[in-house]
Design a protein around this motif. Structure first.
Motif, PDB file in Angstrom:
ATOM      1  N   THR A  29      10.878  11.973 -15.033  1.00 42.56           N
ATOM      2  CA  THR A  29      12.223  12.371 -14.632  1.00 42.56           C
ATOM      3  C   THR A  29      12.148  13.409 -13.513  1.00 42.56           C
ATOM      4  N   PRO A  30      12.861  13.206 -12.406  1.00 39.16           N
ATOM      5  CA  PRO A  30      12.792  14.171 -11.287  1.00 39.16           C
ATOM      6  C   PRO A  30      13.269  15.553 -11.720  1.00 39.16           C
ATOM      7  N   PRO A  31      12.719  16.597 -11.130  1.00 35.52           N
ATOM      8  CA  PRO A  31      13.133  17.962 -11.504  1.00 35.52           C
ATOM      9  C   PRO A  31      14.581  18.225 -11.101  1.00 35.52           C
ATOM     10  N   ARG A  32      15.232  19.096 -11.871  1.00 31.93           N
ATOM     11  CA  ARG A  32      16.610  19.473 -11.545  1.00 31.93           C
ATOM     12  C   ARG A  32      16.720  20.990 -11.507  1.00 31.93           C
ATOM     13  N   ARG A  33      17.709  21.456 -10.796  1.00 31.44           N
ATOM     14  CA  ARG A  33      17.932  22.892 -10.624  1.00 31.44           C
ATOM     15  C   ARG A  33      18.394  23.506 -11.940  1.00 31.44           C
ATOM     16  N   ILE A  34      17.842  24.668 -12.286  1.00 32.77           N
ATOM     17  CA  ILE A  34      18.229  25.363 -13.510  1.00 32.77           C
ATOM     18  C   ILE A  34      18.568  26.820 -13.186  1.00 32.77           C
ATOM     19  N   SER A  35      19.222  27.482 -14.125  1.00 33.03           N
ATOM     20  CA  SER A  35      19.476  28.921 -14.042  1.00 33.03           C
ATOM     21  C   SER A  35      18.667  29.611 -15.129  1.00 33.03           C
ATOM     22  N   SER A  46      13.225  22.413 -12.804  1.00 35.87           N
ATOM     23  CA  SER A  46      12.475  22.116 -14.026  1.00 35.87           C
ATOM     24  C   SER A  46      12.476  20.615 -14.273  1.00 35.87           C
ATOM     25  N   PHE A  47      11.378  20.130 -14.863  1.00 34.38           N
ATOM     26  CA  PHE A  47      11.282  18.711 -15.216  1.00 34.38           C
ATOM     27  C   PHE A  47      11.989  18.385 -16.533  1.00 34.38           C
ATOM     28  N   GLY A  48      12.346  19.403 -17.312  1.00 37.38           N
ATOM     29  CA  GLY A  48      13.040  19.118 -18.573  1.00 37.38           C
ATOM     30  C   GLY A  48      13.030  20.323 -19.490  1.00 37.38           C
ATOM     31  N   ALA A 162       1.734  30.879   4.725  1.00 39.09           N
ATOM     32  CA  ALA A 162       2.761  29.845   4.911  1.00 39.09           C
ATOM     33  C   ALA A 162       3.798  29.998   3.807  1.00 39.09           C
ATOM     34  N   PRO A 163       4.958  29.328   3.929  1.00 39.59           N
ATOM     35  CA  PRO A 163       5.946  29.371   2.844  1.00 39.59           C
ATOM     36  C   PRO A 163       5.334  28.862   1.542  1.00 39.59           C
ATOM     37  N   VAL A 164       5.737  29.476   0.423  1.00 42.36           N
ATOM     38  CA  VAL A 164       5.127  29.138  -0.860  1.00 42.36           C
ATOM     39  C   VAL A 164       6.168  28.667  -1.867  1.00 42.36           C
ATOM     40  N   LEU A 165       5.695  27.854  -2.801  1.00 38.82           N
ATOM     41  CA  LEU A 165       6.475  27.411  -3.947  1.00 38.82           C
ATOM     42  C   LEU A 165       5.762  27.911  -5.197  1.00 38.82           C
ATOM     43  N   LEU A 166       6.429  28.739  -5.978  1.00 33.92           N
ATOM     44  CA  LEU A 166       5.851  29.230  -7.229  1.00 33.92           C
ATOM     45  C   LEU A 166       5.809  28.102  -8.257  1.00 33.92           C
ATOM     46  N   VAL A 167       4.763  28.081  -9.070  1.00 35.64           N
ATOM     47  CA  VAL A 167       4.617  27.055 -10.108  1.00 35.64           C
ATOM     48  C   VAL A 167       4.281  27.747 -11.423  1.00 35.64           C
ATOM     49  N   ASP A 168       4.979  27.347 -12.500  1.00 35.74           N
ATOM     50  CA  ASP A 168       4.658  27.863 -13.833  1.00 35.74           C
ATOM     51  C   ASP A 168       4.841  26.736 -14.844  1.00 35.74           C
ATOM     52  N   ASP A 169       4.346  26.965 -16.054  1.00 33.64           N
ATOM     53  CA  ASP A 169       4.489  25.928 -17.068  1.00 33.64           C
ATOM     54  C   ASP A 169       5.878  25.956 -17.713  1.00 33.64           C
ATOM     55  N   VAL A 170       6.323  27.146 -18.146  1.00 28.24           N
ATOM     56  CA  VAL A 170       7.605  27.262 -18.834  1.00 28.24           C
ATOM     57  C   VAL A 170       8.387  28.443 -18.258  1.00 28.24           C
ATOM     58  N   VAL A 191       9.249  32.651   0.149  1.00 24.77           N
ATOM     59  CA  VAL A 191       9.185  31.902  -1.111  1.00 24.77           C
ATOM     60  C   VAL A 191      10.358  30.923  -1.108  1.00 24.77           C
ATOM     61  N   VAL A 192      10.062  29.634  -1.067  1.00 24.29           N
ATOM     62  CA  VAL A 192      11.125  28.634  -0.937  1.00 24.29           C
ATOM     63  C   VAL A 192      11.719  28.245  -2.282  1.00 24.29           C
ATOM     64  N   GLY A 193      11.052  28.611  -3.378  1.00 17.94           N
ATOM     65  CA  GLY A 193      11.575  28.274  -4.698  1.00 17.94           C
ATOM     66  C   GLY A 193      10.476  28.351  -5.742  1.00 17.94           C
ATOM     67  N   ALA A 194      10.817  27.865  -6.932  1.00 18.16           N
ATOM     68  CA  ALA A 194       9.863  27.821  -8.049  1.00 18.16           C
ATOM     69  C   ALA A 194      10.106  26.530  -8.811  1.00 18.16           C
ATOM     70  N   ILE A 195       9.039  25.976  -9.351  1.00 19.90           N
ATOM     71  CA  ILE A 195       9.148  24.755 -10.148  1.00 19.90           C
ATOM     72  C   ILE A 195       8.345  24.926 -11.419  1.00 19.90           C
ATOM     73  N   VAL A 196       8.906  24.473 -12.547  1.00 25.00           N
ATOM     74  CA  VAL A 196       8.258  24.616 -13.850  1.00 25.00           C
ATOM     75  C   VAL A 196       8.223  23.267 -14.551  1.00 25.00           C
ATOM     76  N   ILE A 197       7.258  23.111 -15.451  1.00 22.56           N
ATOM     77  CA  ILE A 197       7.176  21.878 -16.221  1.00 22.56           C
ATOM     78  C   ILE A 197       8.387  21.748 -17.146  1.00 22.56           C
ATOM     79  N   CYS A 198       8.798  22.865 -17.738  1.00 23.72           N
ATOM     80  CA  CYS A 198       9.970  22.815 -18.602  1.00 23.72           C
ATOM     81  C   CYS A 198      10.584  24.217 -18.725  1.00 23.72           C
ATOM     82  N   HIS A 199      11.784  24.272 -19.294  1.00 26.43           N
ATOM     83  CA  HIS A 199      12.488  25.545 -19.434  1.00 26.43           C
ATOM     84  C   HIS A 199      13.022  25.672 -20.858  1.00 26.43           C
TER      85      HIS A 199
END
Length: 200
Positions: A29-35, A46-48, A162-170, A191-199
């Protein structure tokens, strides 16, 4: 080998594969924006939710030292970033910056799982952040305690070029992402954003 060390799906424990087709489909499932409860100062995707397949896969890669599933999650991460770029939500092709982890936790887990996932994505990665020695495990801490725990405790190891994307698990409260982005911003990084496996 399957008789001696049978493979089971990290998402549902079905025998035969590290990730069964059904769990792969759920992770696709594609990631979606979260708060988050703490403002991370950047968009977060987040992916879910931290439940079911996503929760079990994260626990497998962290607490059960499942190294094979980290490679699968690397492919998921790369596909998710490509989807964000295709949707126009990520304009740049950023460097991936894994969220910091305590060295002792990394040793117990057979290496830093988030950094392993980043490397398995095939995208450029830089270890830019580290924890100061006084950070304690955040499991069970509330929003304010997490912020106090991380206040001044994330340090810059090297400056990304260079511009960075933060990555975390949760993403639980957003405290780690906030502390990480603040340190990077203070060093003049984009910092262009952050992406996590889940929230949670």
């Amino acid at each position: 080998m399957d008789l001696l060390l049978p493979r089971r799906c990290a998402g549902c424990s079905a025998p035969g594969e590290h990730l069964c087709p059904r769990c792969r489909e759920r992770l696709r499932t594609p990631p979606r924006r979260i708060s988050t409860r703490v403002d991370p100062h950047v968009p977060v995707w987040s992916f879910g939710p931290y439940a079911d397949t996503h929760r079990r896969v994260v626990l497998a890669m962290k607490e059960r030292r499942n190294l094979a599933v980290r490679r699968h999650l690397g492919a998921v991460l790369a596909a998710g970033i490509a989807a964000l770029q295709a949707r126009g939500e990520l304009i740049d092709a950023p460097l991936l910056v894994p969220a910091p982890t305590r060295p002792r936790q990394a040793r117990l887990r057979g290496g830093d799982p988030v950094a392993d996932v980043c490397r398995a994505s095939g995208l450029p990665v830089i270890r830019a952040l580290r924890h100061a020695g006084r950070v304690v495990d955040q499991v069970g801490l509330g929003v304010e305690k997490r912020r106090e725990n991380l206040a001044g405790a994330v340090e810059l190891e090297r400056v990304p070029g260079a511009p960075v994307l933060l990555v975390d698990d949760v993403a639980t409260t957003g405290s780690t992402l906030a502390a990480s982005s603040e340190v990077l911003f203070a060093a003049g990084c984009t910092v262009v954003g952050a992406i996590v496996i889940c929230h949670a």
